[in-house]
Design an enzyme around this catalytic site. Structure first.
Site, PDB file in Angstrom:
ATOM      1  N   HIS A  87       0.855  -1.188   0.000  1.00 39.89           N
ATOM      2  CA  HIS A  87       0.000   0.000   0.000  1.00 39.89           C
ATOM      3  C   HIS A  87       0.889   1.235   0.000  1.00 39.89           C
ATOM      4  O   HIS A  87       1.835   1.342   0.785  1.00 39.89           O
ATOM      5  CB  HIS A  87      -0.906   0.046   1.240  1.00 39.89           C
ATOM      6  CG  HIS A  87      -1.724   1.309   1.277  1.00 39.89           C
ATOM      7  ND1 HIS A  87      -2.879   1.457   0.547  1.00 39.89           N
ATOM      8  CD2 HIS A  87      -1.505   2.497   1.883  1.00 39.89           C
ATOM      9  CE1 HIS A  87      -3.349   2.670   0.723  1.00 39.89           C
ATOM     10  NE2 HIS A  87      -2.534   3.335   1.528  1.00 39.89           N
ATOM     11  N   ASP A 166     -15.938   2.105   5.904  1.00 39.52           N
ATOM     12  CA  ASP A 166     -14.906   3.079   5.530  1.00 39.52           C
ATOM     13  C   ASP A 166     -15.410   3.981   4.411  1.00 39.52           C
ATOM     14  O   ASP A 166     -15.160   5.182   4.410  1.00 39.52           O
ATOM     15  CB  ASP A 166     -13.628   2.358   5.089  1.00 39.52           C
ATOM     16  CG  ASP A 166     -12.607   3.361   4.565  1.00 39.52           C
ATOM     17  OD1 ASP A 166     -12.174   4.204   5.360  1.00 39.52           O
ATOM     18  OD2 ASP A 166     -12.295   3.347   3.362  1.00 39.52           O
ATOM     19  N   ARG A 173     -15.707  12.239   6.565  1.00 44.49           N
ATOM     20  CA  ARG A 173     -14.460  12.902   7.003  1.00 44.49           C
ATOM     21  C   ARG A 173     -14.054  13.969   6.000  1.00 44.49           C
ATOM     22  O   ARG A 173     -13.590  15.052   6.365  1.00 44.49           O
ATOM     23  CB  ARG A 173     -13.337  11.864   7.136  1.00 44.49           C
ATOM     24  CG  ARG A 173     -13.480  10.971   8.357  1.00 44.49           C
ATOM     25  CD  ARG A 173     -12.549   9.768   8.250  1.00 44.49           C
ATOM     26  NE  ARG A 173     -11.172  10.148   8.076  1.00 44.49           N
ATOM     27  CZ  ARG A 173     -10.259   9.415   7.429  1.00 44.49           C
ATOM     28  NH1 ARG A 173     -10.576   8.249   6.905  1.00 44.49           N
ATOM     29  NH2 ARG A 173      -9.021   9.832   7.325  1.00 44.49           N
ATOM     30  N   SER A 188      -8.723   3.414   8.290  1.00 45.27           N
ATOM     31  CA  SER A 188      -9.312   3.433   6.944  1.00 45.27           C
ATOM     32  C   SER A 188      -8.482   2.577   5.981  1.00 45.27           C
ATOM     33  O   SER A 188      -9.012   1.703   5.279  1.00 45.27           O
ATOM     34  CB  SER A 188      -9.371   4.894   6.479  1.00 45.27           C
ATOM     35  OG  SER A 188      -9.577   4.988   5.109  1.00 45.27           O
ATOM     36  N   LYS A 192      -9.361  -1.823   4.710  1.00 46.63           N
ATOM     37  CA  LYS A 192      -9.479  -2.297   3.317  1.00 46.63           C
ATOM     38  C   LYS A 192      -8.405  -3.330   3.001  1.00 46.63           C
ATOM     39  O   LYS A 192      -8.661  -4.352   2.382  1.00 46.63           O
ATOM     40  CB  LYS A 192      -9.369  -1.101   2.362  1.00 46.63           C
ATOM     41  CG  LYS A 192     -10.599  -0.217   2.387  1.00 46.63           C
ATOM     42  CD  LYS A 192     -10.413   1.080   1.630  1.00 46.63           C
ATOM     43  CE  LYS A 192      -9.535   2.059   2.348  1.00 46.63           C
ATOM     44  NZ  LYS A 192      -9.595   3.436   1.961  1.00 46.63           N
TER      45      LYS A 192
END
Ligand code: URA
Length: 446
Positions: A87, A166, A173, A188, A192
């Site tokens: 990520h 999320d 947000r 968040s 995922k």
């Protein structure tokens, strides 16, 4: 928690008075908000109270777990091998997923990757992949699993049933000024990633003007929080802290980044892109159990490029997801469809910095990203940089080339883009993009 004992006002009050929420309270909030029984105004108040008064580690773990289990958590244990994903917190010209996923998969590590779209001035892997004519980033979970079993690589977008809490909370947000809060960001991202069915995770946490967390100290904190939290969920995790102050590579925009990724997979990629890509690939290969040391992982990754195995794996991915092999085999064939404009230097000297944020914003203005959620991206829009930090230029030399389907945005972009190029004769050696590495609670300068 049964719904009669759940009172949202009590939760807001507790957080307002700097209390810590229990697991049941967090579950009550997340399930109520996802189901629509907790209204936006109460959720907003709780978000802001948490943002201002902080969350402790237990609250963060409960939040992540609850968001993760708000949807489907994939089980890939029937597919042999340790599944590893990467990520990145995103940046300008960051096309590394497209290069490193095929490299790592061709080394025998299965890579299940669920990616996002462009956010602000940073691009998104999904938009890049979709610039390949025909490439589909949507598939059902069964097909996702089958493709991973068949070719060891699958790259799709978030489905409706992965971490739905999320999706709803992120949108809230975004409009309540509560995005830049590390516990929310960590919950968040990880809700995922953990739903993908991975065994281990590599994080590329960026700092500098082209990243969303530009401050280095905060990016470092985010890397630590993400890695420690992922480990608490049983996933071996390594984080690299990388410099995103200047664009990565020379191509910025969706199709330009696919073109540059193809060059990288064919062994002709720019040094800065390859430096970070190979470092991340090496970490993934080690976490995937294919070799014990980073040096050996690096060697395997390099060999996968040199032998053509990584390029073959990318073509297999494109074919499996309906993309045009003709387009990726002949990436310049689209050139006739595009309008271009060269940006010329108006002063002579040595380039000391190309501001990634400005370049990212200009690429969005050309159509490579979205100003509004519903905007449609122009797949070929983007910028090719002709100069990088350290280059010497004379007046009239090309600094960059703008490209898009329509030349309409060229005038305004050409006026603004020059400010991205900074000059300084005394520029020192360009430092490595990789600043630090974090693993098992320890930072090490690699
Ligand atoms: N990316 C995410 O997925 N979530 C955040 O909160 C920030 C960046």
């Amino acid at each position: 928690m049964d719904s009669s004992s759940f009172n949202m006002i009590d939760l807001i009050l507790k957080k307002r008075e700097k209390g810590a929420l229990s697991q049941q309270e967090i579950e009550g909030f997340i399930s109520g908000y996802t189901a629509g029984t907790v209204p936006d105004y109460q959720a907003s108040a709780l978000l802001m109270a948490s943002f201002l008064n902080g969350m402790d580690e237990n609250e963060m773990v409960h939040l992540t777990r609850t968001m993760l289990h708000s949807g489907r958590v994939l089980d890939l244990h029937n597919i042999p091998g340790l599944k590893v994903d990467k990520h990145s917190t995103g940046g300008v010209g960051d096309k590394m997923s497209i290069i490193l996923a095929p490299i790592v998969a061709s080394c025998g590590v299965p890579v299940p990757m669920i990616s996002g779209r462009g956010l602000g001035h940073t691009g998104g892997t999904l938009d890049k992949l979709e610039s390949i004519p025909g490439f589909s980033t949507q598939m059902d979970i069964e097909s996702y699993r089958n493709q991973l079993a068949d070719i060891g690589l699958v790259m799709i977008g978030q489905t409706e049933d992965i971490a739905p809490a999320d999706k709803k909370l992120y949108a809230l947000r975004d409009v309540t000024a509560t995005v830049e809060f590390i516990p929310f960001i960590a919950a968040s991202i990880l809700s995922k990633k953990l739903a993908e069915g991975i065994d281990a995770l590599v994080l590329d946490v960026k700092f500098g003007s082209g990243s969303f967390m530009s401050d280095e100290t905060k990016a470092r904190q985010l890397a630590e929080t993400l890695a420690d939290l992922a480990e608490r969920f049983g996933k071996k995790t390594v984080a690299l802290l990388t410099d995103m102050d200047q664009p990565l590579g020379r191509g910025i925009g969706n199709w330009p980044e696919i073109q540059e990724s193809i060059a990288c997979l064919q062994g002709e990629g720019p040094d800065d892109v390859m430096e970070v890509t190979l470092a991340l690939a090496a970490e993934m290969i080690v976490l995937g159990g294919k070799t014990p040391t980073i040096q050996q992982g690096m060697k395997m990754a390099q060999e996968a490029v040199v032998s053509g195995a990584a390029w073959a794996k990318f073509r297999a991915l494109v074919a499996a997801q309906g993309g045009s092999l003709d387009a990726i085999n002949n990436p310049t064939q689209r050139d006739s469809a595009k309008q271009t404009l060269s940006i010329l230097a108006t002063q002579a000297g040595r380039i000391s910095r190309v501001d990634a944020r400005i370049i990212g914003k200009m690429a969005v203005a050309l159509g490579a990203g979205r100003m509004k959620k519903e905007d449609i991206v122009d797949p070929i829009a983007g910028i090719w940089l002709h100069v990088k930090a350290g280059d010497q230029v004379a007046v009239g030399d090309p600094l960059a080339v703008l490209q898009a389907t329509s030349s309409e945005p060229f005038e305004s972009v050409s006026k603004r883009i020059l400010s991205a190029f900074e000059f300084d004769e005394d520029i020192k050696k360009i430092p490595s993009r990789i600043k630090d590495r974090y693993s098992s609670g320890v930072w090490v300068n690699p």
